[in-house]
Design a protein around this motif. Sequence first.
Motif, mmCIF file in Angstrom:
data_model
loop_
_atom_site.group_PDB
_atom_site.id
_atom_site.type_symbol
_atom_site.label_atom_id
_atom_site.label_comp_id
_atom_site.label_asym_id
_atom_site.label_seq_id
_atom_site.Cartn_x
_atom_site.Cartn_y
_atom_site.Cartn_z
ATOM 1 N N ALA A 92 8.879 17.056 -45.319
ATOM 2 C CA ALA A 92 8.087 16.469 -46.656
ATOM 3 C C ALA A 92 8.933 16.807 -47.819
ATOM 4 O O ALA A 92 9.070 18.115 -47.820
ATOM 5 C CB ALA A 92 6.543 16.085 -46.539
ATOM 6 N N PRO A 93 8.935 16.116 -48.611
ATOM 7 C CA PRO A 93 9.697 16.728 -50.076
ATOM 8 C C PRO A 93 8.638 17.655 -50.729
ATOM 9 O O PRO A 93 7.493 17.706 -50.487
ATOM 10 C CB PRO A 93 9.718 15.510 -51.057
ATOM 11 N N ILE A 94 9.311 18.888 -51.083
ATOM 12 C CA ILE A 94 8.563 19.967 -51.884
ATOM 13 C C ILE A 94 8.251 19.461 -53.298
ATOM 14 O O ILE A 94 8.686 18.790 -54.217
ATOM 15 C CB ILE A 94 9.198 21.110 -52.181
ATOM 16 N N ALA A 95 6.779 19.595 -53.398
ATOM 17 C CA ALA A 95 6.285 19.053 -54.516
ATOM 18 C C ALA A 95 5.395 20.094 -55.235
ATOM 19 O O ALA A 95 4.673 20.961 -54.802
ATOM 20 C CB ALA A 95 5.515 17.716 -54.337
ATOM 21 N N PHE A 96 5.194 19.934 -56.790
ATOM 22 C CA PHE A 96 4.438 20.880 -57.471
ATOM 23 C C PHE A 96 3.396 20.239 -58.096
ATOM 24 O O PHE A 96 3.309 19.472 -58.708
ATOM 25 C CB PHE A 96 5.472 21.534 -58.490
ATOM 26 N N THR A 97 2.177 20.906 -58.184
ATOM 27 C CA THR A 97 0.974 20.304 -58.964
ATOM 28 C C THR A 97 1.288 20.641 -60.498
ATOM 29 O O THR A 97 1.613 21.768 -60.647
ATOM 30 C CB THR A 97 -0.315 21.271 -58.352
ATOM 31 N N PRO A 98 1.380 19.590 -61.026
ATOM 32 C CA PRO A 98 1.747 19.766 -62.565
ATOM 33 C C PRO A 98 0.602 19.870 -63.408
ATOM 34 O O PRO A 98 -0.647 19.921 -63.051
ATOM 35 C CB PRO A 98 2.280 18.119 -62.950
ATOM 36 N N GLN A 99 0.955 20.620 -64.695
ATOM 37 C CA GLN A 99 -0.119 20.728 -65.592
ATOM 38 C C GLN A 99 -0.847 19.629 -66.031
ATOM 39 O O GLN A 99 -0.001 18.284 -65.920
ATOM 40 C CB GLN A 99 0.579 21.296 -66.818
ATOM 41 N N PRO A 100 -2.129 19.527 -66.499
ATOM 42 C CA PRO A 100 -2.646 18.376 -66.988
ATOM 43 C C PRO A 100 -1.809 17.503 -67.765
ATOM 44 O O PRO A 100 -1.272 18.170 -68.817
ATOM 45 C CB PRO A 100 -4.192 18.737 -67.364
ATOM 46 N N LEU A 101 -2.203 16.150 -67.941
ATOM 47 C CA LEU A 101 -1.751 15.550 -69.095
ATOM 48 C C LEU A 101 -2.849 15.687 -69.822
ATOM 49 O O LEU A 101 -3.741 15.158 -69.709
ATOM 50 C CB LEU A 101 -1.355 13.885 -68.677
ATOM 51 N N ILE A 102 -2.458 15.660 -71.365
ATOM 52 C CA ILE A 102 -3.674 15.947 -72.383
ATOM 53 C C ILE A 102 -3.470 14.691 -73.411
ATOM 54 O O ILE A 102 -2.206 14.789 -74.001
ATOM 55 C CB ILE A 102 -3.964 17.257 -72.987
ATOM 56 N N TYR A 103 -4.322 14.159 -73.813
ATOM 57 C CA TYR A 103 -4.489 13.083 -74.916
ATOM 58 C C TYR A 103 -5.599 13.699 -76.138
ATOM 59 O O TYR A 103 -6.609 13.954 -75.624
ATOM 60 C CB TYR A 103 -4.688 11.630 -74.394
ATOM 61 N N CYS A 104 -5.196 13.814 -77.373
ATOM 62 C CA CYS A 104 -5.946 13.921 -78.054
ATOM 63 C C CYS A 104 -6.554 12.625 -78.670
ATOM 64 O O CYS A 104 -6.055 11.671 -79.307
ATOM 65 C CB CYS A 104 -5.365 14.617 -79.168
ATOM 66 N N ASP A 105 -8.050 12.449 -78.486
ATOM 67 C CA ASP A 105 -8.611 11.250 -78.856
ATOM 68 C C ASP A 105 -9.028 11.063 -80.083
ATOM 69 O O ASP A 105 -9.900 11.624 -80.858
ATOM 70 C CB ASP A 105 -9.960 11.270 -77.960
ATOM 71 N N PRO A 106 -8.327 10.113 -81.007
ATOM 72 C CA PRO A 106 -8.669 9.794 -82.450
ATOM 73 C C PRO A 106 -10.212 9.374 -82.677
ATOM 74 O O PRO A 106 -10.596 9.867 -83.709
ATOM 75 C CB PRO A 106 -7.639 8.992 -82.940
ATOM 76 N N ASP A 107 -10.470 8.745 -81.806
ATOM 77 C CA ASP A 107 -12.182 8.290 -82.134
ATOM 78 C C ASP A 107 -13.074 8.803 -81.265
ATOM 79 O O ASP A 107 -14.268 8.116 -81.330
ATOM 80 C CB ASP A 107 -12.254 6.737 -82.079
ATOM 81 N N ASN A 108 -12.655 9.671 -80.347
ATOM 82 C CA ASN A 108 -13.659 10.437 -79.513
ATOM 83 C C ASN A 108 -14.570 9.439 -78.647
ATOM 84 O O ASN A 108 -15.544 9.646 -78.285
ATOM 85 C CB ASN A 108 -14.513 11.387 -80.201
ATOM 86 N N ASP A 109 -13.694 8.511 -78.080
ATOM 87 C CA ASP A 109 -14.700 7.605 -77.308
ATOM 88 C C ASP A 109 -14.300 7.883 -75.836
ATOM 89 O O ASP A 109 -14.742 7.330 -74.789
ATOM 90 C CB ASP A 109 -14.297 6.233 -77.438
ATOM 91 N N GLY A 110 -13.571 9.170 -75.510
ATOM 92 C CA GLY A 110 -13.176 9.540 -74.119
ATOM 93 C C GLY A 110 -12.005 8.496 -73.278
ATOM 94 O O GLY A 110 -11.798 9.215 -72.156
ATOM 95 N N THR A 111 -11.468 7.796 -74.154
ATOM 96 C CA THR A 111 -10.407 6.990 -73.493
ATOM 97 C C THR A 111 -9.134 7.426 -74.113
ATOM 98 O O THR A 111 -9.042 7.410 -75.286
ATOM 99 C CB THR A 111 -10.886 5.404 -73.618
ATOM 100 N N GLY A 112 -8.027 7.655 -73.326
ATOM 101 C CA GLY A 112 -6.903 8.199 -73.658
ATOM 102 C C GLY A 112 -5.539 7.093 -73.225
ATOM 103 O O GLY A 112 -5.745 6.318 -72.442
ATOM 104 N N VAL A 113 -4.549 7.398 -73.704
ATOM 105 C CA VAL A 113 -3.135 6.738 -73.438
ATOM 106 C C VAL A 113 -2.227 7.657 -72.711
ATOM 107 O O VAL A 113 -2.033 8.549 -73.529
ATOM 108 C CB VAL A 113 -2.635 5.860 -74.789
#
Length: 350
Positions: A92-113
């Motif tokens: 199976a291919p060697i894969a690495f656990t990535p760093q989290p993708l982080i989104y700074c939320d402009p309206d702080n509703d907990g939903t990101g893009v």
Amino acid sequence: VIAPTALEVCDDGTPDGITEMDLSLKNSEITGSNPAYSVSYHENSGDAETGASPLPTLYTNTTNGQVIYARVENTTTGCYDTTSLELIVQQAPIAFTPQPLIYCDPDNDGTGVFTLTDADAEITGGATGLEVTYHETETNANTGANAIDTTVDYFNIVQNAQTLYARIESPTIATDCATIVELELIVEPTPQLVAPTPLEVCDDISADGFASFDLTTKANEILNGQDPTQYIVSYYENEASAMAGNNAINNPLAYTNTDDFNQIIWVRVEDNTTIEGCYKITSLELIVNPLPVLITPAPIELCDVNNPGDEKESFTLEVANDEILNGQTGITLTHYETQADADNATNPIF
């Protein structure tokens, strides 16, 4: 008979290069999908020539890179031909656990893009020829079902933090051969700022439109009640520097404006509790108000008529206002007995 490419399968257990594989996966390639041909597989060319000791369809190889032989026979005429087939067991291919993708939320509703493909290179370690798909459940990742469309941005469906599952596989391997790693999506809050009112000071004695400002006096207004220990507030002369966090004003307690009378500076507020250092910027107007231009009035003179000889009379100081202001409006005059009182605005005469 068409000479087939190697049958590549994924090692399904101990990574020893030995595994069970479905030989019939190569039937169509070898026969050109001719329904009149039947295919059997044999461990050596002699057996393939005689049709002896056919191998089971689900065959476990004896060595990695083993070569077996296919006998292809016309079911109507009995005529046949043979060819070889290499069996390759891939890991199976060697894969690495990535760093989290982080989104700074402009309206702080907990939903990101999120652009999920931003994690591809880290997951594969830059290896070529691998396919990465993302799935909302581990079950879907294991089966390769319901892959998320990565041609468009992804909006997290769990507020603030969500775990996705990345499936990494080689498309050249005939059977499923995938590695699964987790990808964390984190939505971080941003400071909620209030646009500050202008910061105004009076021009100094040079009357040139330049003065010293304590920019930090606006921090509480900008934070609007948020805990100041949670945020780093810095000041910049242009918007680009504020966005990049470069070239901050190094003397915010005593900043002299660079544009006379009126100038816009930029304030960057960064949340120091977030991983990404989420921030927002706002503008602050600096205003240098000109000093009133005053005229030294002529003395106010009265005759000593009240108790003559004591040289004391009641003066109406306001009679000199028009002469002092010389037509200027919107200015309040207050009178003091000493220069020190006037400078400090203490003990006015009423």
